[in-house]
Scaffold this active site. Structure first.
Site, PDB file in Angstrom:
ATOM      1  N   GLY A   1       0.710  -1.338  -0.093  1.00 10.10           N
ATOM      2  CA  GLY A   1       0.024   0.035   0.031  1.00 10.10           C
ATOM      3  C   GLY A   1       0.638   1.447   0.158  1.00 10.10           C
ATOM      4  N   CYS A  14     -11.162   3.155 -29.778  1.00  9.65           N
ATOM      5  CA  CYS A  14     -12.275   4.094 -29.965  1.00  9.65           C
ATOM      6  C   CYS A  14     -13.295   4.236 -28.721  1.00  9.65           C
ATOM      7  CB  CYS A  14     -13.073   3.202 -30.948  1.00  9.65           C
ATOM      8  SG  CYS A  14     -12.059   3.037 -32.567  1.00  9.65           S
ATOM      9  N   GLU A  15     -12.715   5.042 -27.743  1.00  3.74           N
ATOM     10  CA  GLU A  15     -13.660   5.382 -26.881  1.00  3.74           C
ATOM     11  C   GLU A  15     -12.916   6.854 -26.353  1.00  3.74           C
ATOM     12  OE1 GLU A  15     -14.063   3.012 -23.307  1.00  3.74           O
ATOM     13  OE2 GLU A  15     -14.054   1.133 -24.424  1.00  3.74           O
ATOM     14  N   GLU A  34       3.710  -6.853   1.939  1.00  2.00           N
ATOM     15  CA  GLU A  34       3.456  -7.001   0.148  1.00  2.00           C
ATOM     16  C   GLU A  34       3.426  -6.095  -0.502  1.00  2.00           C
ATOM     17  OE1 GLU A  34      -0.647  -8.668   1.101  1.00  2.00           O
ATOM     18  OE2 GLU A  34       0.025 -10.191   2.179  1.00  2.00           O
ATOM     19  N   PRO A  35       4.462  -5.229  -0.274  1.00  3.66           N
ATOM     20  CA  PRO A  35       4.712  -4.016  -1.269  1.00  3.66           C
ATOM     21  C   PRO A  35       4.685  -4.471  -2.567  1.00  3.66           C
ATOM     22  CG  PRO A  35       6.817  -4.742  -0.446  1.00  3.66           C
ATOM     23  CD  PRO A  35       5.865  -5.533   0.060  1.00  3.66           C
ATOM     24  N   GLY A  36       3.848  -4.007  -3.686  1.00  2.00           N
ATOM     25  CA  GLY A  36       4.021  -4.099  -5.200  1.00  2.00           C
ATOM     26  C   GLY A  36       4.411  -2.784  -5.561  1.00  2.00           C
ATOM     27  N   ARG A  37       3.580  -1.709  -5.693  1.00  2.00           N
ATOM     28  CA  ARG A  37       3.850  -0.479  -6.551  1.00  2.00           C
ATOM     29  C   ARG A  37       5.255   0.250  -5.982  1.00  2.00           C
ATOM     30  NH1 ARG A  37      -0.387   2.612  -8.091  1.00  2.00           N
ATOM     31  NH2 ARG A  37      -1.948   1.699  -6.699  1.00  2.00           N
ATOM     32  N   TYR A  68       1.134  -2.076 -12.134  1.00  4.78           N
ATOM     33  CA  TYR A  68       0.001  -2.036 -12.801  1.00  4.78           C
ATOM     34  C   TYR A  68      -0.403  -1.539 -14.092  1.00  4.78           C
ATOM     35  CZ  TYR A  68      -0.729  -2.860  -7.713  1.00  4.78           C
ATOM     36  OH  TYR A  68      -0.493  -3.299  -6.519  1.00  4.78           O
ATOM     37  N   TYR A  88      -8.858   5.124 -13.001  1.00  5.23           N
ATOM     38  CA  TYR A  88      -8.617   6.042 -11.804  1.00  5.23           C
ATOM     39  C   TYR A  88      -8.262   7.327 -12.038  1.00  5.23           C
ATOM     40  CZ  TYR A  88      -7.294   0.933 -10.853  1.00  5.23           C
ATOM     41  OH  TYR A  88      -7.197  -0.434 -10.675  1.00  5.23           O
TER      42      TYR A  88
HETATM   43  N1  LLP Z   1      -1.367  -6.929  -0.727  1.00  5.26           N
HETATM   44  C1  LLP Z   1      -2.878  -7.218  -1.171  1.00  5.26           C
HETATM   45  C2  LLP Z   1      -3.718  -7.847  -0.211  1.00  5.26           C
HETATM   46  C3  LLP Z   1      -3.519  -6.312  -2.169  1.00  5.26           C
HETATM   47  O1  LLP Z   1      -4.524  -6.297  -2.356  1.00  5.26           O
HETATM   48  C4  LLP Z   1      -2.662  -5.335  -2.787  1.00  5.26           C
HETATM   49  C5  LLP Z   1      -2.952  -4.489  -4.013  1.00  5.26           C
HETATM   50  C6  LLP Z   1      -0.976  -5.275  -2.585  1.00  5.26           C
HETATM   51  C7  LLP Z   1      -0.671  -6.160  -1.511  1.00  5.26           C
HETATM   52  C8  LLP Z   1      -0.169  -4.441  -3.175  1.00  5.26           C
HETATM   53  O2  LLP Z   1      -0.319  -3.139  -2.830  1.00  5.26           O
HETATM   54  P1  LLP Z   1       0.661  -1.837  -3.236  1.00  5.26           P
HETATM   55  O3  LLP Z   1       1.690  -2.209  -2.508  1.00  5.26           O
HETATM   56  O4  LLP Z   1       0.936  -2.190  -4.623  1.00  5.26           O
HETATM   57  O5  LLP Z   1      -0.146  -0.658  -3.263  1.00  5.26           O
HETATM   58  N2  LLP Z   1      -4.678  -1.410 -10.200  1.00  5.26           N
HETATM   59  C9  LLP Z   1      -4.526  -0.473  -8.993  1.00  5.26           C
HETATM   60  C10 LLP Z   1      -3.801  -1.045  -7.878  1.00  5.26           C
HETATM   61  C11 LLP Z   1      -4.748  -2.078  -7.052  1.00  5.26           C
HETATM   62  C12 LLP Z   1      -4.097  -2.691  -5.939  1.00  5.26           C
HETATM   63  C13 LLP Z   1      -4.776  -3.816  -5.418  1.00  5.26           C
HETATM   64  N3  LLP Z   1      -4.278  -4.633  -4.334  1.00  5.26           N
HETATM   65  C14 LLP Z   1      -3.738   0.864  -9.557  1.00  5.26           C
HETATM   66  O6  LLP Z   1      -3.166   0.761 -10.725  1.00  5.26           O
HETATM   67  O7  LLP Z   1      -3.441   1.838  -9.064  1.00  5.26           O
END
Ligand code: LLP
Length: 419
Positions: free
Chosen positions: A239, A343-344, A274-277, A372, A317
């Site tokens: 997050g 086409c949108e 659980e970092p992604g972004r 993402y 978003y």
């Molecule tokens: N853990 C869980 C349970 C999650 O649902 C998520 C993201 C993460 C970890 C990773 O979160 P992060 O560190 O990346 O913020 N498609 C959207 C973002 C959707 C996130 C969904 N869950 C976008 O492009 O902004």
């Protein structure tokens, strides 16, 4: 911090000119920097030192196996939400002992797959899932490690569609339910109740809601322990926001870690994240070419060869992505609307953006697109699924080739109605 900079007048990824990648691979194409991925993982992990934490990269942010392998080699785990993501993580060399399986809709087949694979932890989101998992574990004569995902009723995040922690969100169970279900799991001969999990949203730029959620998790842990139930692990989710360059900076990983370590001070528990972004966003760009420009009474439109099928974040978003010309210029900026070929009207990346003059054939890079971006791409309008390139130093490799129409048609057939 990232490794996309102008060198000799041209935007480069590490030691590679983006123009060279465009010439070799074509556009649109995602380009990732190994050095940025590695650095972000290390910065996050080291922010907690000497406490040893599990950093499980959220595969949904970037699922390319070369990206996952890069992080796995550094010691990262994987946070997964489908069998496909678990299989990708395994294929990339993430050991099962570092894989977390999350998500509200895990099917019985997926749960069985995860149990057989011996994943580190399954984050359970409902009593029905707990019961299903117990039955599957009994059949497989296994005892999977589980955590209960708590909904702390604290929302956060950059957009309502990515906020997950409020009480009426579809994620997790209330504190009271978590206490009951955890006791139920502890008493279950087929489940190994390890702890609790929480994830309240994405692109969070304020530590306060995270701190509130984590405090709730600590209190709940202490209550469970008070009731004689062991709690060995806490999964604090992902997050943490990243800068998209249109607004203030999010907290640094060091500030986030200091807050976390403060909340859990003196509590003997293994922490996971659980970092992604935070790891992948600034490690990638979407490289596109200007197809043509069109004058309008208001302002010109810049039509790119990348569309909302390649990068959908602005369309769903209203997300902001900085757009940089690949060739550096000091020319005065002009206002453009930047659109794709779909086409949108929704296929509009931005309106009224000040950019240097751009013309047909010029290259532009959408910054902060490594998370993402490619994972949310589609073949809408029968467009080729966008390819991906990984850069390391002065080398680059195609890590997902461009689909051609044959790839799309290979999955389809004409029905044979003739009798
Ligand atoms: N853990 C869980 C349970 C999650 O649902 C998520 C993201 C993460 C970890 C990773 O979160 P992060 O560190 O990346 O913020 N498609 C959207 C973002 C959707 C996130 C969904 N869950 C976008 O492009 O902004």
């Amino acid at each position: 911090m990232n490794h996309f900079d102008y060198r000799g007048g041209e935007l480069c990824c590490e030691g590679v000119k983006l123009g060279d990648i465009a010439a070799a691979v074509g556009t649109p194409v995602y380009v990732y920097s190994t050095a940025t991925l590695e650095r972000h993982y290390e910065v996050f992990k080291q922010a907690f030192a000497p406490r040893d934490v599990l950093v499980a990269f959220a595969v949904k942010a970037n699922a390319n196996i070369a990206v996952l392998a890069t992080l796995a080699a550094k010691g990262a785990g994987a946070d997964t939400v489908s069998q496909g993501e678990i299989e990708r993580a395994l294929k990339a060399g993430v050991p099962p002992a570092r894989i977390i399986f999350s998500g509200v809709g895990k099917t019985e087949d997926e749960l069985a797959f995860a149990v057989k694979a011996g994943v580190h932890q399954i984050n359970v989101e409902s009593i029905a899932e707990l019961e299903t998992l117990s039955r599957i574990a009994a059949q497989l004569r296994a005892k999977p490690a589980i955590a209960i995902r708590v909904n702390p009723d604290v929302g956060a995040g950059g957009h309502e569609k990515i906020s997950t922690g409020k009480g009426d969100a579809k994620f997790g169970v209330s504190i009271e339910q978590a206490m009951q279900y955890y006791a139920r799991a502890h008493a279950d001969a087929h489940l190994d109740a390890k702890g609790l999990a929480v994830h309240i949203g994405s692109q969070i730029k304020d530590l306060a809601p995270l701190q509130s959620a984590f405090r709730i998790l600590r209190e709940t842990t202490e209550k469970l322990r008070g009731a004689g139930l062991s709690v060995e692990r806490l999964d604090l989710g992902g997050g943490l926001g990243v800068p998209y360059f249109n607004e203030g900076d999010p907290p640094a990983p060091a500030d986030y870690a200091a807050m976390v370590l403060g909340v859990f001070e003196g509590l003997d528990v293994k922490l996971a994240f659980e970092p992604g972004r935070m790891i992948a966003a600034n490690a990638g760009v979407l490289l596109a070419r200007v197809v043509r420009t069109q004058e309008r009474p208001s302002r010109p439109i810049l039509v790119l060869d990348a569309g909302m099928n390649d990068l959908i974040r602005p369309a769903i978003y209203d997300a902001y992505h900085e757009i940089r010309p690949v060739r550096e210029t000091n020319a005065p900026r002009e206002a453009y609307d930047v659109v794709g070929p779909i086409c949108e009207t929704g296929d509009t990346f931005t309106r009224n953006r000040a950019l240097p003059p751009l013309a047909s054939g010029d290259l532009v890079a959408f910054m902060t697109a490594g998370a993402y971006g490619a994972t949310m791409a589609s073949t809408y309008n029968a467009r080729a699924l966008v390819p991906e390139v990984l850069v390391r130093g002065d080398r680059f490799e195609i890590v997902r080739r461009r689909w051609d129409l044959a790839d799309q048609l290979a999955l389809e057939r004409l029905p044979n109605w003739a009798d």
